[in-house]
Design a protein around this motif. Structure first.
Motif, short mmCIF file in Angstrom:
data_model
loop_
_atom_site.label_atom_id
_atom_site.label_comp_id
_atom_site.label_asym_id
_atom_site.label_seq_id
_atom_site.Cartn_x
_atom_site.Cartn_y
_atom_site.Cartn_z
N PRO A 139 0.80 -1.22 0.00
CA PRO A 139 0.00 0.00 0.00
C PRO A 139 0.83 1.26 0.00
CG PRO A 139 0.06 -0.96 2.20
CD PRO A 139 0.77 -1.94 1.29
N VAL A 140 0.21 2.32 -0.53
CA VAL A 140 0.83 3.64 -0.51
C VAL A 140 0.74 4.25 0.88
CG1 VAL A 140 0.70 5.97 -1.51
CG2 VAL A 140 0.37 3.96 -2.96
N ALA B 264 1.22 -6.37 2.00
CA ALA B 264 2.60 -6.87 2.06
C ALA B 264 3.55 -5.72 2.33
CB ALA B 264 2.99 -7.56 0.75
N SER B 265 4.46 -5.91 3.27
CA SER B 265 5.54 -4.99 3.59
C SER B 265 5.09 -3.80 4.43
CB SER B 265 6.22 -4.50 2.30
OG SER B 265 7.36 -3.75 2.60
N ARG B 266 3.82 -3.39 4.30
CA ARG B 266 3.32 -2.22 5.01
C ARG B 266 1.93 -2.48 5.58
NH1 ARG B 266 4.52 2.22 0.19
NH2 ARG B 266 6.78 1.85 0.00
N ARG B 267 1.64 -1.80 6.67
CA ARG B 267 0.32 -1.82 7.26
C ARG B 267 -0.40 -0.51 6.93
NH1 ARG B 267 -0.96 -5.34 11.35
NH2 ARG B 267 1.15 -5.54 12.21
N VAL B 268 -1.73 -0.54 6.94
CA VAL B 268 -2.53 0.67 6.74
C VAL B 268 -3.35 0.90 8.00
CG1 VAL B 268 -4.38 1.73 5.41
CG2 VAL B 268 -2.64 0.37 4.24
N PRO B 269 -3.20 2.07 8.63
CA PRO B 269 -3.96 2.34 9.86
C PRO B 269 -5.46 2.20 9.64
CG PRO B 269 -2.28 4.02 9.49
CD PRO B 269 -2.31 3.18 8.26
N GLY B 270 -6.11 1.52 10.59
CA GLY B 270 -7.55 1.37 10.53
C GLY B 270 -8.04 0.25 9.64
N VAL C 106 5.49 6.84 4.74
CA VAL C 106 5.59 5.45 4.27
C VAL C 106 5.90 4.55 5.47
CG1 VAL C 106 6.86 3.84 2.81
CG2 VAL C 106 6.28 6.12 1.95
N PHE C 107 5.11 3.50 5.62
CA PHE C 107 5.18 2.63 6.80
C PHE C 107 6.59 2.11 7.05
CE2 PHE C 107 4.75 -1.60 8.73
CZ PHE C 107 3.96 -1.31 9.84
N THR C 108 7.22 1.56 6.02
CA THR C 108 8.56 0.99 6.21
C THR C 108 9.58 2.08 6.50
OG1 THR C 108 8.78 0.99 3.79
CG2 THR C 108 8.22 -1.09 4.84
N GLY C 109 9.44 3.24 5.85
CA GLY C 109 10.37 4.33 6.10
C GLY C 109 10.34 4.78 7.55
#
Length: 338
Positions: free
Chosen positions: A132-133, A153-159, A197-200
């Motif tokens: 996700p962006v 994958a690689s990132r979560r999205v709040p909510g 960005v989640f990973t950043g």
């Protein structure tokens, strides 16, 4: 679990009614807008967004309830070989289940992600895997996707409470920064993508934690967190190395930033310029890392395994007869020294 759509999708007639136009005008707008006034197009597109309407590209070829056999994959940077390996991992598992993949690129853009998801749903994909962006997640809610399962994958999205596969971003960045501190570096720069960005954000947290625990201040002058591609990373590295007190080492939060930094270091070497050649720690491996002009320590993980894990979660969700809580898998990383 049935692959039929449990949540009724809006129709083109409902879009037209909300926009105050004819169904023909609404259809022409969605087909490209030829011979439709701009103000009418704007009304139709506003209605599409409000209703969550998706064009059904497969309606003529699929019977109601018939699975398409397609898995949609949305990644953020098609030019990055990392995501090619990730997609291969998904494809391997999809093939084991008799499915095919369709791949799209968001370019870290919220609007492109929304359009791509809309296109995938219009093609009646059986499931979605998304890097996700990390922007607005309204288009990823169950009421928009119906019964199409989603894995992040690689990132979560709040909510958003869905199955997710992550990496040990914080721990990997912490260990990589500690390796630089153990080597005697105290002037350690940071190159990464934007903080939203989640990973950043997670990788900066690991870097910051290691510095703080060792009592080494983080100097904002040698922290750059807005690079999404190699060219921007090269410019950020140049600005760091041109400072009166340049870093003696750089922690890079992804491989595009690493390559950008190495390009700038290589340029300086070719020009015969004096000055430090900073040690590099790179989160993510990259092509020809062993041939670089300065030592590069790599925080490594298997992108293909990440793809396989995401696909495994997706097909597990497709095969389940009852709903189960969302699952999170965190994959370990390793440190490869030069």
């Amino acid at each position: 679990m049935s692959t039929s759509r449990g949540a009724r999708q809006p129709t083109i007639k409902e879009v037209a009614r909300l926009a105050g136009v004819s169904p023909m005008t609404a259809s022409r707008t969605l087909a490209g807008g030829r011979n439709v006034r701009p103000d009418l197009q704007e009304r139709v597109l506003a209605a599409v967004r409000e209703l969550g309407y998706y064009r059904n590209e497969n309606a003529r070829s699929l019977r109601p309830g018939q699975p398409s056999g397609l898995i949609g994959i949305a990644i953020t940077n098609l030019a990055n070989p990392y995501y090619g390996n990730f997609a291969l991992g998904v494809e391997e598992v999809a093939a084991e289940h008799g499915r095919r993949i369709i791949l799209g690129n968001t370019g870290e853009d919220d609007a492109r992600e929304r359009q791509l998801v809309s296109d995938f749903i219009g093609r009646q994909v059986d499931g979605l895997i998304l890097v996700p962006v990390s922007g607005d997640a309204a288009h990823l809610k169950p009421e928009r996707l119906g019964e199409v399962p989603l894995v992040l994958a690689s990132r979560r999205v709040p909510g958003l409470d869905v199955d997710t596969v992550l990496l040990d971003d914080v721990g990997g960045a912490y260990r990589g920064t500690v390796s630089l501190l153990d080597a005697g570096h105290t002037r350690i720069g940071f190159l990464g993508n934007r903080s939203s960005v989640f990973t950043g954000e997670r990788r900066f947290r690991g870097y910051e934690q290691a510095m703080t625990e060792r009592g080494v201040p983080v100097d904002p002058a040698i922290v750059a967190r807005d690079q999404q591609d190699v060219a921007a990373a090269s410019l950020a590295a140049k600005a760091m190395l041109d400072r009166d007190e340049p870093p003696t080492a750089i922690f890079s939060a992804n491989n595009r930033n690493t390559i950008g930094a190495l390009r700038e270091i290589g340029r300086r070497i070719r020009e015969g310029r004096s000055g430090p050649r900073p040690a590099i720690v790179s989160f993510d491996d990259f092509e020809l890392s062993e041939l670089m002009p300065v030592p590069v320590t790599v925080i490594d993980h298997d992108a293909r395994l990440l793809g396989r894990e995401a696909a495994t979660l997706l097909f597990s969700r497709l095969d389940e007869d009852v709903a189960v809580p969302a699952r999170t898998v965190e994959l370990p990383v390793s440190i490869e020294y030069p």
